[in-house]
Write an enzyme that holds these catalytic residues in place. Sequence first.
Site, short mmCIF file in Angstrom:
data_model
loop_
_atom_site.label_atom_id
_atom_site.label_comp_id
_atom_site.label_asym_id
_atom_site.label_seq_id
_atom_site.Cartn_x
_atom_site.Cartn_y
_atom_site.Cartn_z
N SER A 55 34.64 -11.87 77.71
CA SER A 55 35.01 -11.99 79.13
C SER A 55 35.10 -10.61 79.79
O SER A 55 36.04 -9.85 79.55
CB SER A 55 36.36 -12.69 79.26
OG SER A 55 36.78 -12.63 80.61
N HIS A 75 30.90 -13.75 79.20
CA HIS A 75 31.69 -14.72 79.98
C HIS A 75 32.03 -14.08 81.32
O HIS A 75 32.61 -12.99 81.37
CB HIS A 75 32.95 -15.07 79.19
CG HIS A 75 33.83 -16.10 79.82
ND1 HIS A 75 33.61 -17.46 79.69
CD2 HIS A 75 34.94 -15.98 80.58
CE1 HIS A 75 34.55 -18.13 80.34
NE2 HIS A 75 35.37 -17.25 80.90
N ASP A 107 33.86 -14.52 84.85
CA ASP A 107 34.92 -15.28 85.53
C ASP A 107 34.86 -15.11 87.04
O ASP A 107 35.09 -14.01 87.54
CB ASP A 107 36.29 -14.77 85.06
CG ASP A 107 36.61 -15.20 83.64
OD1 ASP A 107 36.65 -16.41 83.39
OD2 ASP A 107 36.82 -14.31 82.79
N MET A 117 36.51 -16.03 90.61
CA MET A 117 37.76 -16.53 91.20
C MET A 117 37.73 -16.34 92.70
O MET A 117 37.29 -15.29 93.18
CB MET A 117 38.95 -15.75 90.64
CG MET A 117 39.03 -15.75 89.14
SD MET A 117 40.40 -14.72 88.60
CE MET A 117 40.17 -14.79 86.82
N HIS A 155 32.11 -18.96 84.40
CA HIS A 155 33.31 -19.80 84.51
C HIS A 155 33.77 -19.77 85.96
O HIS A 155 34.31 -18.76 86.42
CB HIS A 155 34.38 -19.23 83.56
CG HIS A 155 35.69 -19.94 83.59
ND1 HIS A 155 36.82 -19.42 83.01
CD2 HIS A 155 36.07 -21.14 84.12
CE1 HIS A 155 37.83 -20.24 83.18
NE2 HIS A 155 37.40 -21.29 83.86
N MET A 208 36.13 -20.54 88.82
CA MET A 208 37.50 -20.93 89.19
C MET A 208 37.56 -20.88 90.71
O MET A 208 38.23 -20.02 91.29
CB MET A 208 38.50 -19.98 88.52
CG MET A 208 38.62 -20.20 87.02
SD MET A 208 39.37 -18.81 86.16
CE MET A 208 37.92 -17.79 85.92
N MET A 233 41.52 -24.53 78.82
CA MET A 233 42.19 -23.27 79.15
C MET A 233 43.47 -23.16 78.32
O MET A 233 44.30 -24.07 78.32
CB MET A 233 42.53 -23.21 80.64
CG MET A 233 41.35 -23.00 81.56
SD MET A 233 40.34 -21.55 81.19
CE MET A 233 41.53 -20.20 81.39
N ASP A 262 39.79 -20.49 76.15
CA ASP A 262 39.78 -19.28 76.97
C ASP A 262 41.21 -18.92 77.35
O ASP A 262 41.90 -19.69 78.01
CB ASP A 262 38.95 -19.57 78.24
CG ASP A 262 38.80 -18.39 79.17
OD1 ASP A 262 39.25 -17.28 78.83
OD2 ASP A 262 38.22 -18.59 80.27
N GLY A 263 41.63 -17.73 76.91
CA GLY A 263 42.95 -17.22 77.28
C GLY A 263 43.80 -16.91 76.07
O GLY A 263 44.11 -17.79 75.26
N GLY A 264 44.12 -15.63 75.90
CA GLY A 264 45.02 -15.22 74.82
C GLY A 264 44.41 -15.36 73.43
O GLY A 264 45.12 -15.50 72.44
C1 DX5 Z 1 41.39 -16.20 82.87
C2 DX5 Z 1 39.95 -16.09 82.49
C3 DX5 Z 1 39.69 -15.55 81.13
C4 DX5 Z 1 40.26 -14.18 80.85
C5 DX5 Z 1 40.63 -14.15 79.39
O1 DX5 Z 1 41.51 -17.03 83.96
O2 DX5 Z 1 39.31 -17.35 82.55
O3 DX5 Z 1 38.31 -15.60 80.79
O4 DX5 Z 1 39.40 -13.10 81.14
O5 DX5 Z 1 41.26 -12.96 79.13
P1 DX5 Z 1 42.10 -12.71 77.81
O6 DX5 Z 1 41.19 -12.88 76.64
O7 DX5 Z 1 42.59 -11.33 78.00
O8 DX5 Z 1 43.22 -13.74 77.78
ZN ZN Z 2 37.25 -17.55 81.80
#
Ligand code: DX5
Ligand code: ZN
Length: 217
Positions: free
Chosen positions: A8, A33, A35, A37, A66, A68, A137, A175-177
């Site tokens: 990402s 990836h 993102d 937004m 992705h 959002m 997510m 995706d996330g953490g």
């Molecule tokens: C958050 C994004 C993720 C983000 C993940 O809304 O969709 O793709 O970049 O970042 P990490 O891996 O740092 O949680």
């Molecule tokens: Zn993402």
Amino acid sequence: MSINVSASILGCDLSNLESELKRVEASGADYVHFDVMDGVFVNNISFGLPVLKCAKRVSKLPFDVHLMITSPERYIERFIDFGADNITFHIESTDSIESCIKMCRDKGISVGISIKPGTDVSLVYPYLELVDMVLIMTVEPGFGGQGFIENMVEKIKTLNKKINERGLNKVIQVDGGINEKTAPQVILSGATNLVAGTYLFKADDMAERIRKLKQGI
Ligand code: DX5
Ligand code: ZN
């Protein structure tokens, strides 16, 4: 089942996008990836079409976009024309889920649907046959660097069971953490595509981290 890693670039040094993309490629990531937004569907604004166009010029990897954004049907075709190889949109963001899927199908790219942590997983069941991937997510979308929400593991297991019951072959993406501590549990639960931002870009040795994610250790 082999594990894919989607890097990402929200987590990268955007002032050096080209070299960061080269680092991703050289380190063995499977996807970039990307993102997007809009400041409405999520509480942040990232980047969009012009950045995708430039990034595509300097990377050979497939781009996993992705979205959002609210009403993604307004933009999906343009993202595909600008180089998206997969589009994932949120089912909470549109009343036109089937037409969003069709836009991707008509242009011959793969398509995923995603749900936020608070959305019931059963809401994706009607679309399972129609998509290639479901993105669960594991943080509230909007920002990188957040902590993995532990009880999303159950959601991944429930979805994986449903996919298997129907005899389908679908990718579960998370995706996330995601890092070396959280990867093993999501892989054991059925995820095969791991998005990682902070964990990869904060590394001195990104290739080693990608290997760790893929091995689930
Ligand atoms: C958050 C994004 C993720 C983000 C993940 O809304 O969709 O793709 O970049 O970042 P990490 O891996 O740092 O949680
Ligand atoms: Zn993402």
